[in-house]
Design an enzyme around this catalytic site. Structure first.
Site, PDB file in Angstrom:
ATOM      1  N   ASP A  37       0.836  -1.209   0.000  1.00 49.92           N
ATOM      2  CA  ASP A  37       0.000   0.000   0.000  1.00 49.92           C
ATOM      3  C   ASP A  37       0.867   1.254   0.000  1.00 49.92           C
ATOM      4  OD1 ASP A  37      -2.389   1.359  -0.028  1.00 49.92           O
ATOM      5  OD2 ASP A  37      -2.721   1.203   2.141  1.00 49.92           O
ATOM      6  N   GLY A  38       0.288   2.332  -0.509  1.00 52.59           N
ATOM      7  CA  GLY A  38       0.961   3.636  -0.437  1.00 52.59           C
ATOM      8  C   GLY A  38       1.533   4.124  -1.755  1.00 52.59           C
ATOM      9  N   ASN A  39       1.205   3.450  -2.854  1.00 47.84           N
ATOM     10  CA  ASN A  39       1.730   3.895  -4.159  1.00 47.84           C
ATOM     11  C   ASN A  39       1.228   5.290  -4.513  1.00 47.84           C
ATOM     12  OD1 ASN A  39       2.698   1.323  -4.227  1.00 47.84           O
ATOM     13  ND2 ASN A  39       1.463   0.620  -5.959  1.00 47.84           N
ATOM     14  N   ARG A  41       0.187   7.679  -2.489  1.00 46.44           N
ATOM     15  CA  ARG A  41       0.805   8.707  -1.637  1.00 46.44           C
ATOM     16  C   ARG A  41       2.248   8.976  -2.041  1.00 46.44           C
ATOM     17  NH1 ARG A  41      -1.355   5.833   3.612  1.00 46.44           N
ATOM     18  NH2 ARG A  41      -1.961   4.356   1.979  1.00 46.44           N
ATOM     19  N   ARG A  50      -0.883   9.248  -9.836  1.00 46.77           N
ATOM     20  CA  ARG A  50      -0.891   8.038  -9.001  1.00 46.77           C
ATOM     21  C   ARG A  50      -0.224   6.844  -9.687  1.00 46.77           C
ATOM     22  NH1 ARG A  50      -4.166   7.352  -4.797  1.00 46.77           N
ATOM     23  NH2 ARG A  50      -4.407   5.169  -5.324  1.00 46.77           N
ATOM     24  N   HIS A  54       2.448   3.322  -8.900  1.00 48.74           N
ATOM     25  CA  HIS A  54       2.301   1.898  -9.227  1.00 48.74           C
ATOM     26  C   HIS A  54       3.509   1.424 -10.037  1.00 48.74           C
ATOM     27  CE1 HIS A  54      -1.599   2.240  -7.570  1.00 48.74           C
ATOM     28  NE2 HIS A  54      -2.183   2.803  -8.605  1.00 48.74           N
ATOM     29  N   ASN A  85     -10.930  -2.582  -5.496  1.00 49.21           N
ATOM     30  CA  ASN A  85     -10.136  -1.635  -6.286  1.00 49.21           C
ATOM     31  C   ASN A  85     -10.766  -1.295  -7.641  1.00 49.21           C
ATOM     32  OD1 ASN A  85      -6.948  -2.895  -5.033  1.00 49.21           O
ATOM     33  ND2 ASN A  85      -8.076  -1.100  -4.373  1.00 49.21           N
ATOM     34  N   ARG A 201       2.100  -4.855   6.260  1.00 46.77           N
ATOM     35  CA  ARG A 201       1.374  -3.812   5.533  1.00 46.77           C
ATOM     36  C   ARG A 201       2.247  -2.573   5.484  1.00 46.77           C
ATOM     37  NH1 ARG A 201      -4.835  -2.417   4.677  1.00 46.77           N
ATOM     38  NH2 ARG A 201      -4.499  -0.659   3.296  1.00 46.77           N
ATOM     39  N   GLU A 220       1.250 -12.988  12.572  1.00 45.12           N
ATOM     40  CA  GLU A 220       1.849 -11.847  13.267  1.00 45.12           C
ATOM     41  C   GLU A 220       1.822 -10.667  12.289  1.00 45.12           C
ATOM     42  OE1 GLU A 220       2.865 -11.681  16.398  1.00 45.12           O
ATOM     43  OE2 GLU A 220       2.295 -13.771  16.734  1.00 45.12           O
TER      44      GLU A 220
END
Ligand code: IPE
Ligand code: IPE
Ligand code: MG
Length: 263
Positions: A37-39, A41, A50, A54, A85, A201, A220
């Protein structure tokens, strides 16, 4: 693969080498699952569209796949596209699919060289024929590989997976009294694979976003603020080291040295 395989690939004297040497190879997570996650941002921070996030994220995928295989991880699952998505703008979705096709085409040799077996998990049959074609090629050309299993989660939803498994169990004529957790697990997309021991994550979000809901029961969880396009081998090694310091109890109590020795 083994620590030696990883060390042969890591620059000598680098921080990565120090991290790699700290890892206890007897205690590796068997299955590592990653919510990449976070591409968006990452791109926004650079005033880029954006999709550039990616595109940059592909390099992280390459690094994590090869590091995991060399380290000796049995199963790596990367969350690439969720069922939710599809809510994104058409152009972004199209670029994601294009990047996926390109990734498989360009990386196939690396996957083969590293003895990696490629799988796609999710409602793959709903993807466009050109994407399915590329996935099929990757799957077929790596099916005889015996090393790490690499699952890419595409058009994936954890709840959808559970519904699909229930449907398959019914279609297979499993009588209700014969259905237990083990049998049910055999109808999931990950049938035959161990459950994730470590769930990573990136980009700091504290949620699971419909990922492997059944399988992460006792995983975990390790969350990093690092955005996916900045995630590299070093971060994966840090996650594995953090995992090795965890005390996994599975609902029981930590056995004390005394209790262990007691008759
Ligand atoms: C992850 O990055 C990639 C996919 C979900 C396909 P995002 O695109 O979700 O990036 P953010 O969360 O908006 O920063
Ligand atoms: C999760 O990221 C899905 C993938 C990494 C493919 P999202 O960016 O879609 O998740 P939310 O919307 O922040 O929960
Ligand atoms: Mg996101």
């Amino acid at each position: 693969m083994s620590l030696e395989q990883l060390l042969a690939w890591v620059p000598p004297g680098s921080p990565d080498e120090r991290l790699a040497r700290e890892i206890n190879v007897e205690q590796l997570p068997s299955h590592v699952a990653v919510i990449m996650d976070g591409n968006g941002r990452w791109a926004a921070q650079r005033h880029l569209p954006r999709v550039e996030g990616h595109r940059a994220g592909i390099e992280s995928v390459r690094d994590v796949v090869e590091t995991s295989a060399r380290l000796g991880i049995d199963v790596l699952t990367l969350y690439a596209f969720s069922i939710e998505n599809w809510k994104r703008p058409r152009a972004e979705v199209n670029t994601l699919m294009l990047l996926l096709k390109r990734y498989i085409r360009l990386e196939l040799k690396t996957l083969i060289d590293n003895n990696i077996q490629f799988h796609a998990i999710g409602r793959v049959e709903e993807l466009a024929p050109d994407v399915r074609h590329e996935l099929d090629l990757g799957i077929r050309q790596t099916e005889r590989n015996t090393g790490m299993q690499f699952n890419i989660a595409l058009n994936y939803g954890g709840r959808a997976e559970i519904v699909d498994a229930a449907r398959r169990a019914m279609a297979a004529g499993i009588p209700p009294e014969a259905l237990d957790e083990r049998t049910f697990g055999g109808f999931l997309y990950t049938a035959g694979q161990p459950d994730p021991d470590l769930l990573i994550r990136t980009s700091g979000e504290m949620r699971v976003s419909n990922f492997l809901l059944w399988q992460i029961a006792y995983a975990e969880i390790w969350v990093t603020e690092t955005l996916w396009p900045d995630f590299r081998r070093r971060h994966l090694l840090e996650a594995v080291l953090a995992y090795q310091k965890r005390d996994r109890r599975y609902g029981g109590i930590k056995p004390s040295p005394v209790a262990l020795g007691a008759k």
